[in-house]
Design an enzyme around this catalytic site. Structure first.
Site, mmCIF file in Angstrom:
data_model
loop_
_atom_site.group_PDB
_atom_site.id
_atom_site.type_symbol
_atom_site.label_atom_id
_atom_site.label_comp_id
_atom_site.label_asym_id
_atom_site.label_seq_id
_atom_site.Cartn_x
_atom_site.Cartn_y
_atom_site.Cartn_z
ATOM 1 C CG PHE A 235 -1.620 1.336 1.389
ATOM 2 C CD1 PHE A 235 -2.820 1.447 1.115
ATOM 3 C CD2 PHE A 235 -0.774 2.450 2.032
ATOM 4 C CE1 PHE A 235 -3.733 2.567 1.004
ATOM 5 C CE2 PHE A 235 -1.751 3.801 1.978
ATOM 6 C CZ PHE A 235 -2.863 3.681 1.627
ATOM 7 C CD GLU A 236 5.076 2.463 -2.037
ATOM 8 O OE1 GLU A 236 4.943 2.390 -3.530
ATOM 9 O OE2 GLU A 236 6.216 2.543 -1.545
ATOM 10 C CB VAL A 237 -1.278 7.326 -1.170
ATOM 11 C CG1 VAL A 237 -1.731 8.507 -2.146
ATOM 12 C CG2 VAL A 237 -2.484 6.280 -1.130
#
Ligand code: GDP
Ligand code: MN
Length: 349
Positions: A235-237
């Protein structure tokens, strides 16, 4: 309009906020997924949840990347699920192969040795290409060049809560460059010399260190040794311009020269995390507590009961990993000077 973080469950607009179409300005952003054709049904599950919980109201684009051409089934299924535009890219050979300076015999010996010691993915060549690609190249793929923000989504993940604001806008308005929902200790055997390489880089490029960096998240002795804490990168933004910056690309190129993607099994999670921890100010790293998330085997479930019910979360709070002994999130809170959410103490192990 009103800043997305300013809307609270007490607000009369709250219910409307969860269902109405895309309030507020649109960001220049895309989802991005690296996948094989065989991942189609696992990525379908992830997309469905991202759409139901968020993107059906926002219709952001989705970029799919693969080291082989995507087949018709993959394109048809994913296009039918994504509410925004879909784009499919094939990765150039030089971004998914051994650089010429890598000693093939040495790399092979490492894989055999790791296989014997049963280190997860230790014998895999493709996993190493994947980690190197996610560390150094996804953000400069031709299809990614027109965007400023990305949200990475992997196959078979779950989203547990409605997302009542635009995370890209949260990043933009808060001056954030990187974000996470889960953090933990890396498997030390896979990154034996990563910190030595990092220290060499710091010596050669002191100009790239941020003044108010999060070294305390990465090291317990002021930078002498790595404590193995990292943000989980499935998960990465994040901000693509940061990854495309001279600071980040100098870091990646220095690591790549040292060869640890192949002579060890450096993951993109510790690479991104070390870069964020050293070259960003702590205030530029964001913890998305509101985004309930699962990737095998860890769960982030918002700690506060109020948050869970306001966002219609369906995760079991006792699965929340944040305050368990193997999580590094407590450490991040201390380093960044954040206040732990209500109820965290009852979730310690
Ligand atoms: P893990 O989460 O570390 O267990 O690794 P995954 O198997 O989930 O791989 C991470 C990401 O890379 C996922 O999005 C996979 O779909 C993708 N991936 C892994 N190996 C390959 C590969 O050989 N080719 C392609 N195109 N994608 C891959
Ligand atoms: Mn995965």
């Amino acid at each position: 309009g009103k800043s997305p973080l300013a809307v609270t469950p007490a607000d009369p607009d709250w219910d409307a906020t969860l269902v109405s179409p895309a309030p507020g300005p649109r960001m220049n952003a895309t989802f991005v997924t690296l996948a094989r054709n065989s991942d189609v049904w696992d990525i379908a599950r992830s997309i469905r949840q991202v759409e139901d919980r968020f993107n059906r109201r926002y219709n952001y684009d989705w970029v799919f990347l693969n080291d082989k051409p995507f087949d018709e089934t993959f394109k048809k299924v994913t296009t039918s699920l994504v509410s925004g535009q879909t784009h499919y890219g094939e990765i150039a050979e030089e971004h998914w192969s051994f650089p010429e300076w890598i000693d093939q015999a040495k790399a092979k010996k490492v894989r055999e040795d790791m296989a014997e010691r049963k280190i997860i993915y230790g014998d895999s060549v493709s996993y190493r290409h994947m980690c190197r690609f996610e560390s150094g190249f996804f953000f400069r793929q031709p299809l990614m060049m027109n965007y400023e923000y990305y949200w990475r989504v992997e196959p078979s993940v779950e989203l547990f809560c409605d997302i009542h604001y635009d995370p890209f806008r949260v990043m933009h308005e808060g001056g954030k460059k990187y974000s996470f929902v889960l953090s933990l200790y890396e498997y030390a055997e896979t990154i034996k010399t990563l910190w030595d390489s990092t220290k060499k880089f710091i010596k050669n490029h002191p100009e790239h260190l941020a003044a108010d960096n999060a070294m305390g998240f990465l090291s317990d002795d002021g930078g002498d040794t790595y404590n193995n804490c990292h943000f989980w990168s499935n998960f990465e933004v994040g901000n693509l311009n940061w990854l495309r910056s001279k600071a980040y690309t100098d870091f990646f190129e220095s690591l790549d020269r040292d060869g640890g993607f192949f002579y060890e099994r450096w993951g993109d999670a510790p690479v991104h995390s070390i870069a964020a921890g050293l070259m960003l100010n702590k205030s530029e790293i964001h913890f998305f507590d509101d985004i309930g998330y699962w990737h095998v085997p860890f769960t982030h479930c918002p700690t506060s009961e109020k948050t869970r019910s306001a966002l219609r979360c369906h995760c079991n709070p006792s699965d929340n990993f944040d305050w368990k002994g193997y999580s590094c999130t407590s450490r991040f809170f201390d380093v960044a000077g954040l206040t732990r959410p209500e109820g965290w103490e009852s979730q310690k192990d």
